[in-house]
Design a protein around this motif. Structure first.
Motif, PDB file in Angstrom:
ATOM      1  N   VAL A  34      -3.685   1.533  -0.164  1.00 20.18           N
ATOM      2  CA  VAL A  34      -2.832   1.060   0.927  1.00 20.18           C
ATOM      3  C   VAL A  34      -2.984  -0.435   1.160  1.00 20.18           C
ATOM      4  N   ASN A  35      -4.202  -0.928   1.068  1.00 19.74           N
ATOM      5  CA  ASN A  35      -4.481  -2.307   1.474  1.00 19.74           C
ATOM      6  C   ASN A  35      -4.511  -3.311   0.331  1.00 19.74           C
ATOM      7  N   GLN A  36      -4.646  -2.832  -0.928  1.00 22.96           N
ATOM      8  CA  GLN A  36      -4.725  -3.761  -2.055  1.00 22.96           C
ATOM      9  C   GLN A  36      -3.784  -3.355  -3.187  1.00 22.96           C
TER      10      GLN A  36
ATOM     11  N   ARG B 286       1.293   8.741   1.444  1.00 16.48           N
ATOM     12  CA  ARG B 286       1.182   7.296   1.234  1.00 16.48           C
ATOM     13  C   ARG B 286       2.146   6.777   0.190  1.00 16.48           C
TER      14      ARG B 286
ATOM     15  N   ASN C 139      -9.336   5.680  -4.329  1.00 16.32           N
ATOM     16  CA  ASN C 139      -9.749   5.273  -2.989  1.00 16.32           C
ATOM     17  C   ASN C 139      -8.499   4.946  -2.182  1.00 16.32           C
ATOM     18  N   HIS C 140      -8.222   5.740  -1.162  1.00 18.12           N
ATOM     19  CA  HIS C 140      -6.981   5.596  -0.423  1.00 18.12           C
ATOM     20  C   HIS C 140      -6.872   4.267   0.305  1.00 18.12           C
ATOM     21  N   ASP C 141      -8.006   3.730   0.783  1.00 15.28           N
ATOM     22  CA  ASP C 141      -7.954   2.443   1.476  1.00 15.28           C
ATOM     23  C   ASP C 141      -7.509   1.334   0.534  1.00 15.28           C
ATOM     24  N   ILE C 142      -8.005   1.370  -0.701  1.00 15.39           N
ATOM     25  CA  ILE C 142      -7.586   0.368  -1.689  1.00 15.39           C
ATOM     26  C   ILE C 142      -6.108   0.527  -2.003  1.00 15.39           C
TER      27      ILE C 142
END
Length: 270
Positions: A54-56, A126, A49-52
């Motif tokens: 980058v953000n976590q 990323r 999951n790309h959002d995870i």
């Protein structure tokens, strides 16, 4: 002989605690065996999951995820190659495998060198590529580390062998389009090619190879191939998974590697 446990499963997206419990569950189920090394898949704690990513991300020490892996290593008296986590260091993100010994100490880490930027892959947008090859001198033998797409680069494996690797492990999330996953003929072709890659790397370099893969549908677009395996230096498939979540176990004899290299020193010739 060394006892190797190779874990394949489908991580639940974003649920680090559940995924860590799944990992420990497989180790606990096999704790009656000699566990010299446990290997986990790429992105084992978060899923893909790309959002995870980058953000976590985890910190340079691996954060809470690797802290738990350290506890598990101590509890079960085993070395662990902890798949990969996204590591944040100096405002850069790396796809990193942390290597933990039986005492729970981080003894090495490998940052993925060959990022997947092809056929729609955007990992390089990323993630920063690593620079250093890693061979770990465990208490049972020397193990080289690759991650996923590194397998497409034969010289990566050869250089690890030249640095003394007797076994090369590959945490991976080897993906195929979901339409291929659902079509039996296409899926079998993709699996055959994946097996051929792994067997060729073992045979060319006369080392044991291991791939620890995710499995199952990730989303409507992509699925993980499964087919984790442990392969001998003569390219024999010792154990192989299908598509299920499971743990594969094999006893390996690293003296075979030394014997082969004394007869066929081709891995050390440029």
């Amino acid at each position: 002989m060394a006892g190797i446990l190779n874990i394949q499963f489908q991580p639940v997206i974003g649920d680090k605690e559940l995924n860590l419990r799944t990992v420990e569950g497989f180790i606990e189920q096999n704790s009656d065996k000699c566990l010299d090394l446990v290997v986990l898949p790429e992105f084992f704690s978060t899923g893909i999951n790309h959002d995870i990513f980058v953000n976590q991300p985890e910190d340079i020490n691996g954060g809470d995820v690797i802290s738990r892996i350290q506890e598990i290593a101590i509890k079960y008296n085993t070395n662990i190659i902890a798949g990969t986590v996204i590591e944040s260091d100096n405002n850069k993100l790396y796809n990193t495998s942390f290597i933990v010994n039986r005492s729970g100490k981080i003894i090495a880490k490998y940052r993925k060198i060959h990022l997947y930027n092809y056929m729609g892959g955007t990992e390089g947008e990323r993630i920063t590529p690593g620079e250093d090859l890693v061979v770990v001198d465990f208490d049972f033998g020397k193990v080289g580390i690759g991650i996923c797409y590194d397998i497409r680069y034969p010289l990566h494996y050869k250089k690890l062998v030249q640095q003394g690797a007797e076994m090369i492990v590959l945490p991976t999330a080897w993906l195929i389009p979901s339409e291929v996953y659902e079509d039996k003929q296409s899926f079998n072709y993709a699996k055959d090619m994946w097996i051929a890659l792994n067997r060729t790397r073992a045979f060319d370099n006369m080392v044991y190879t291991l791939s620890s893969n995710q499995t199952g549908r990730i989303n409507d677009n992509i699925s993980a191939l499964g087919s984790s395996m442990i392969i001998s230096p003569t390219a024999e498939v010792l154990v192989q998974a299908d598509n299920e979540s499971c743990a594969l176990y094999a006893d390996i004899d690293l003296s075979i590697v030394k014997a082969l290299k004394s007869v066929y020193p081709i891995a050390f010739i440029d």
